[in-house]
Design a protein around this motif. Sequence first.
Motif, mmCIF file in Angstrom:
data_model
loop_
_atom_site.group_PDB
_atom_site.id
_atom_site.type_symbol
_atom_site.label_atom_id
_atom_site.label_comp_id
_atom_site.label_asym_id
_atom_site.label_seq_id
_atom_site.Cartn_x
_atom_site.Cartn_y
_atom_site.Cartn_z
ATOM 1 N N ASP A 107 9.630 53.548 14.371
ATOM 2 C CA ASP A 107 8.905 52.291 14.577
ATOM 3 C C ASP A 107 9.278 51.636 15.907
ATOM 4 N N MET A 108 10.012 52.334 16.740
ATOM 5 C CA MET A 108 10.423 51.824 18.055
ATOM 6 C C MET A 108 9.197 51.635 18.952
ATOM 7 N N THR A 109 8.939 50.415 19.370
ATOM 8 C CA THR A 109 7.835 50.168 20.307
ATOM 9 C C THR A 109 8.312 50.138 21.752
ATOM 10 N N LEU A 110 9.603 49.821 21.941
ATOM 11 C CA LEU A 110 10.178 49.777 23.291
ATOM 12 C C LEU A 110 11.542 50.443 23.297
ATOM 13 N N PHE A 111 11.757 51.311 24.276
ATOM 14 C CA PHE A 111 13.072 51.889 24.544
ATOM 15 C C PHE A 111 13.477 51.462 25.942
ATOM 16 N N THR A 112 14.733 51.069 26.098
ATOM 17 C CA THR A 112 15.225 50.736 27.426
ATOM 18 C C THR A 112 16.703 51.089 27.519
ATOM 19 N N SER A 113 17.252 50.949 28.720
ATOM 20 C CA SER A 113 18.652 51.322 28.936
ATOM 21 C C SER A 113 19.279 50.417 29.989
ATOM 22 N N ASP A 114 20.560 50.598 30.167
ATOM 23 C CA ASP A 114 21.259 49.961 31.280
ATOM 24 C C ASP A 114 20.845 50.663 32.575
ATOM 25 N N TYR A 115 21.179 50.056 33.715
ATOM 26 C CA TYR A 115 20.813 50.641 35.002
ATOM 27 C C TYR A 115 21.829 50.248 36.069
ATOM 28 N N VAL A 116 21.764 50.961 37.175
ATOM 29 C CA VAL A 116 22.643 50.709 38.316
ATOM 30 C C VAL A 116 21.779 50.350 39.522
ATOM 31 N N ILE A 117 22.201 49.382 40.309
ATOM 32 C CA ILE A 117 21.475 48.999 41.516
ATOM 33 C C ILE A 117 21.905 49.874 42.688
ATOM 34 N N VAL A 118 20.927 50.342 43.442
ATOM 35 C CA VAL A 118 21.175 51.109 44.665
ATOM 36 C C VAL A 118 20.665 50.289 45.843
ATOM 37 N N LYS A 119 21.549 50.001 46.783
ATOM 38 C CA LYS A 119 21.167 49.207 47.960
ATOM 39 C C LYS A 119 21.757 49.844 49.208
ATOM 40 N N ASN A 120 20.891 50.115 50.179
ATOM 41 C CA ASN A 120 21.313 50.774 51.421
ATOM 42 C C ASN A 120 22.038 52.095 51.149
ATOM 43 N N GLY A 121 21.572 52.803 50.140
ATOM 44 C CA GLY A 121 22.131 54.108 49.808
ATOM 45 C C GLY A 121 23.424 54.073 49.032
ATOM 46 N N ALA A 122 23.904 52.876 48.680
ATOM 47 C CA ALA A 122 25.180 52.754 47.963
ATOM 48 C C ALA A 122 24.957 52.143 46.582
ATOM 49 N N LEU A 123 25.795 52.559 45.621
ATOM 50 C CA LEU A 123 25.732 51.984 44.287
ATOM 51 C C LEU A 123 26.446 50.642 44.272
ATOM 52 N N ILE A 124 25.794 49.644 43.701
ATOM 53 C CA ILE A 124 26.394 48.313 43.596
ATOM 54 C C ILE A 124 27.102 48.218 42.248
ATOM 55 N N THR A 125 28.409 48.138 42.275
ATOM 56 C CA THR A 125 29.191 48.055 41.040
ATOM 57 C C THR A 125 29.809 46.661 40.906
ATOM 58 N N GLY A 126 30.124 46.278 39.671
ATOM 59 C CA GLY A 126 30.754 44.986 39.429
ATOM 60 C C GLY A 126 29.828 43.811 39.633
ATOM 61 N N ASP A 127 28.520 44.028 39.569
ATOM 62 C CA ASP A 127 27.559 42.952 39.775
ATOM 63 C C ASP A 127 27.556 42.009 38.569
ATOM 64 N N LYS A 128 27.740 40.709 38.809
ATOM 65 C CA LYS A 128 27.831 39.732 37.731
ATOM 66 C C LYS A 128 26.511 39.597 36.974
ATOM 67 N N MET A 129 25.396 39.667 37.724
ATOM 68 C CA MET A 129 24.102 39.530 37.066
ATOM 69 C C MET A 129 23.851 40.672 36.086
ATOM 70 N N LEU A 130 24.262 41.894 36.448
ATOM 71 C CA LEU A 130 24.094 43.016 35.524
ATOM 72 C C LEU A 130 24.927 42.826 34.265
ATOM 73 N N LEU A 131 26.123 42.262 34.412
ATOM 74 C CA LEU A 131 26.972 41.989 33.254
ATOM 75 C C LEU A 131 26.304 40.977 32.327
ATOM 76 N N VAL A 132 25.732 39.925 32.909
ATOM 77 C CA VAL A 132 25.030 38.921 32.107
ATOM 78 C C VAL A 132 23.866 39.555 31.365
ATOM 79 N N LYS A 133 23.132 40.429 32.049
ATOM 80 C CA LYS A 133 21.987 41.078 31.402
ATOM 81 C C LYS A 133 22.428 41.970 30.250
#
Length: 261
Positions: A107-133
Motif C-alpha cells: 500500500d506504499m504510495t511514496l518511497f523516499t530516502s536520505d540523500y547527500v548534497i554534492v557541490k563543486n564536485g565535493a560531498l557536503i557532510t555535517g550539514d545542519k539542514m540535512l540533520l533537521v530534515k
Amino acid sequence: MKHKHVFAICAYKDSPYLESCIRSLMGQRAKSPVILCTSTPSPYINGLAGKYGIPVFVRDGASNMRDDWNFAYHMADGELVTIAHQDDVYHKDYVAELLKAYRRHPDMTLFTSDYVIVKNGALITGDKMLLVKRLLRLPLRFPALNDRVWVKKLPLMFGNSICCPASTYQKRLLGEPLFQEDYKFALDWANLLALAQRKGRFICVERPLLYYRVHDGATTKQCIVNNDRAGEEEEMFRRFWPEAVVKLLMKPYRTAYDEYQ
C-alpha cells in the motif's frame, strides 16, 4: 502495467551531468527500465540516449516543471515510477531498497530516502539542514503509523523534508496526473501534501541513496535569485500555520538558501 518499476529521466536542454545520471540508473544492482523524456529535444540528448539504448519521448509545448514531470510520469509504464532529475546520481542500491519496501508494504504510495548534497564536485557532510530534515522524516520510519494522514503531514509542516528526486510514486494506486499545482519551486511540496491526505503509506529509508547536485544552473538556484522560492514557501507554510508562525518559520528557513550561493 508492464513493469514493476521504471526510471523516467526528465532532461532539460544539454546538462553536462546527464550522462552521470544515466550511468547511475543503468548500473543499479536490481535492474529497472529507463526512459528519457524532454520538451527540449537536441542532438546531445538523443546521442546520450542512443549510446545507452534508452528510448526518448518528446513532449510538445513550452517547458514547465509540472507538465514535464507529469509527461515523464505518464510515459513510464510501471507500477512504481521514479522521476529522475538529470543532475543527480542514484546509489546502486536504490531500486533494491525500493522493491524491498514495496514487497513489505504494497500500500506504499511514496518511497523516499536520505540523500547527500554534492557541490563543486565535493560531498557536503555535517550539514545542519540535512540533520533537521532527517528528524522531520522520523515518523515515516514506523510502519504502525506511516499510513496515517497526520503522520504523513508531519515531515511537511516545517518545510519539505522529502527530497523530490529521491522519491518514487506508486502509479498503480495514485493514477494520473500526479502533479496538480503550478508552482516552480514548491511543486513537489504541494504534491506531497496532497498525497499525504490520500490513502496509502509513506516509506522512508534513512540511507543516502541519492547524490543531490547543487549548481548555478539548477532550477532551485534560479528560483532563489528571482525570489520565487521564498514566495512559494510562504504560501505553503500558510497551509499549516497562522501568519505569525509563518513569519517566524521563514527566518531560519531562508538560511538554507546559502547552500546555493
